[in-house]
Design an enzyme around this catalytic site. Sequence first.
Site, mmCIF file in Angstrom:
data_model
loop_
_atom_site.group_PDB
_atom_site.id
_atom_site.type_symbol
_atom_site.label_atom_id
_atom_site.label_comp_id
_atom_site.label_asym_id
_atom_site.label_seq_id
_atom_site.Cartn_x
_atom_site.Cartn_y
_atom_site.Cartn_z
ATOM 1 N N CYS A 1 33.080 27.024 23.006
ATOM 2 C CA CYS A 1 32.701 28.330 23.551
ATOM 3 C C CYS A 1 32.320 29.326 22.453
ATOM 4 O O CYS A 1 31.527 30.233 22.683
ATOM 5 C CB CYS A 1 33.861 28.920 24.359
ATOM 6 S SG CYS A 1 34.514 27.842 25.644
ATOM 7 N N ASP B 1 37.030 32.809 27.704
ATOM 8 C CA ASP B 1 37.214 33.882 28.692
ATOM 9 C C ASP B 1 38.145 35.019 28.290
ATOM 10 O O ASP B 1 37.937 36.154 28.690
ATOM 11 C CB ASP B 1 37.598 33.323 30.056
ATOM 12 C CG ASP B 1 38.850 32.457 30.048
ATOM 13 O OD1 ASP B 1 39.557 32.432 29.051
ATOM 14 O OD2 ASP B 1 39.108 31.815 31.076
ATOM 15 N N LYS B 2 39.202 34.786 27.509
ATOM 16 C CA LYS B 2 40.090 35.903 27.127
ATOM 17 C C LYS B 2 39.444 36.802 26.085
ATOM 18 O O LYS B 2 39.859 37.948 25.906
ATOM 19 C CB LYS B 2 41.429 35.380 26.587
ATOM 20 C CG LYS B 2 42.163 34.436 27.527
ATOM 21 C CD LYS B 2 42.264 34.977 28.923
ATOM 22 C CE LYS B 2 42.823 33.939 29.869
ATOM 23 N NZ LYS B 2 41.998 32.720 30.024
ATOM 24 N N SER C 1 42.638 28.822 36.463
ATOM 25 C CA SER C 1 41.367 28.802 35.764
ATOM 26 C C SER C 1 40.264 29.183 36.730
ATOM 27 O O SER C 1 40.382 28.988 37.945
ATOM 28 C CB SER C 1 41.114 27.389 35.234
ATOM 29 O OG SER C 1 39.759 27.207 34.895
ATOM 30 N N ASP D 1 41.353 27.591 26.238
ATOM 31 C CA ASP D 1 42.063 27.239 27.466
ATOM 32 C C ASP D 1 41.847 25.774 27.816
ATOM 33 O O ASP D 1 42.773 25.071 28.217
ATOM 34 C CB ASP D 1 41.556 28.096 28.630
ATOM 35 C CG ASP D 1 41.929 29.556 28.494
ATOM 36 O OD1 ASP D 1 42.684 29.885 27.571
ATOM 37 O OD2 ASP D 1 41.455 30.363 29.298
#
Length: 562
Positions: free
Chosen positions: A55, A129-130, A477, A87
Amino acid sequence: MSVQDHSNRTFSSLVVDGMERAPSRAMLYAVGFKPEDFNKPQIGVASTWSMVTPCNMHINRLAEDAARGADNAGGKAVIFNTITISDGISMGTEGMKYSLVSREVIADSIETVAGCQGFDGLVAIGGCDKNMPGCMIALARLNRPAIFVYGGTILTGCHNDKKLDIVSVFEAVGARANQKIDDAELAAIEAKAIPGAGSCGGMYTANTMASAIEALGMSLPNSSAQAAISDDKRLDCERAGAAVLDLLQKNIKPRDIMTKPAFENAITVVIALGGSTNAVLHLLAMANACDVELSLDDFSRIGARTPMLADLRPSGRYSMEELVSIGGIAPLMKTLLQAGLLHGDCLTVTGKTLAENLADAPDYPERQDMIHSLADPIKKDSHLAILYGNLATEGAVAKITGKEGLVFTGRAKVFEAEEQALQSILNGDIVKGDVIVIRYEGPKGGPGMREMLSPTSAVMGKGLGKEVALITDGRFSGGTHGFVVGHITPEAFAGGTLAIVQDGDEITIDAENKLLTLHVNEHEIARRLEKWKQPAPRYTRGVLAKYAKLVSSASTGAVTDN
């Protein structure tokens, strides 16, 4: 007004101006400053580059593009790093407890560097995502002219003419446990699912949050709908670097943009896209950082009038890559605006309103079935159902697209941790009519509120997606689908009713009436709660222990700086 005016150097001037700041300038010469650079606004470029996950593996190059854009527009860019975790790699392990914690670490670290170094403006680039809410929380706290840039979506993998992504692999594990595929097939799927750089390719949390931030007005138009490795994404970064200088000149700050109506726009777009339950948690946290009053009830209110329109994975058929190919989210937002579902007068990082940005947005191609029309929605209201009841007196978040049904009643099978539940699913102990209850996974109890992608994917891989449900004080998720309820508050560790559920208790999930009900009478619930004792904390030192002491309820965003 020149970008070199002192008024555009509110913070950097305190660091580098005057005789007494000679030592500071001396240090900066060593990192590439020239004499003329001390008269320019300093633009911090927060990079979440790391080789721990696909990512973020390309974001160092994107940071250089953003820095070049800022420099060419008359600023002096300074790139700095913050962390990321994966994740997808840590899912289902003890390490996943650090995932939500990383959001706070990212926010704290960006605030720390920018506050210390005296940056006048910021570009923050996130992938996994975080990263995204972490960056946004920091930008809101600092409230200096700033833009967020999404690192971009991954391209889909392929095996036997079937599209693959990371969720395909999690579900293949369940299929292998159910003897639907063999070891060779599982190995082929895992080897082909992730073809390169970029965030997970469905409408999972990364793509959900990128879309939400664009709708919020904090990214340039189309920033959320670009492939990670593309000329469009590199140009997006260059434009973002230059745009911060324009924001400096106009004195537009994040809190001018991140208003209550803007958050309502973000919620509306998340619902229309069928986005991740994590958006609820993250938007609450971002609003908290802006001192904007946003609550679970706002999601219910907006959800009642907003249809789900996007046929995107995990519950649908298409990937973000395919959405990019038909125009991204701008045509969708234009449709929602014309229907009166968005606030068009919200300010954005272009310096224009949302309505002005969308005025020339194209329509989707006529022959596409990825984004449904308002007249033919996939679901007439939100797939994100905020549930209350004796199991969730402060609220819970269900992700129910309607494909699973809208009401489920079953018998509880209770697990004290995710790993126990996963093993039971894989062993075949979970059968039709079960409600899997996973507790002590909340923000304080986990600590860290792990995502339950491994057990939910195993359920889907076993072919039980419509036949069993799963509830938890943990979270999910963006890749999760099925009959699932998370974010149950109060969490079990805080003495919520979830703590006293027993095997065999009947539970109903009712998405129509927005109820989560334990069918045990009030006197018995009170008796069980009186006997209940809070478990000892799982961690007493280090990051997780600090987080558990500070973190708020999931119903308020699981924030640490209330």
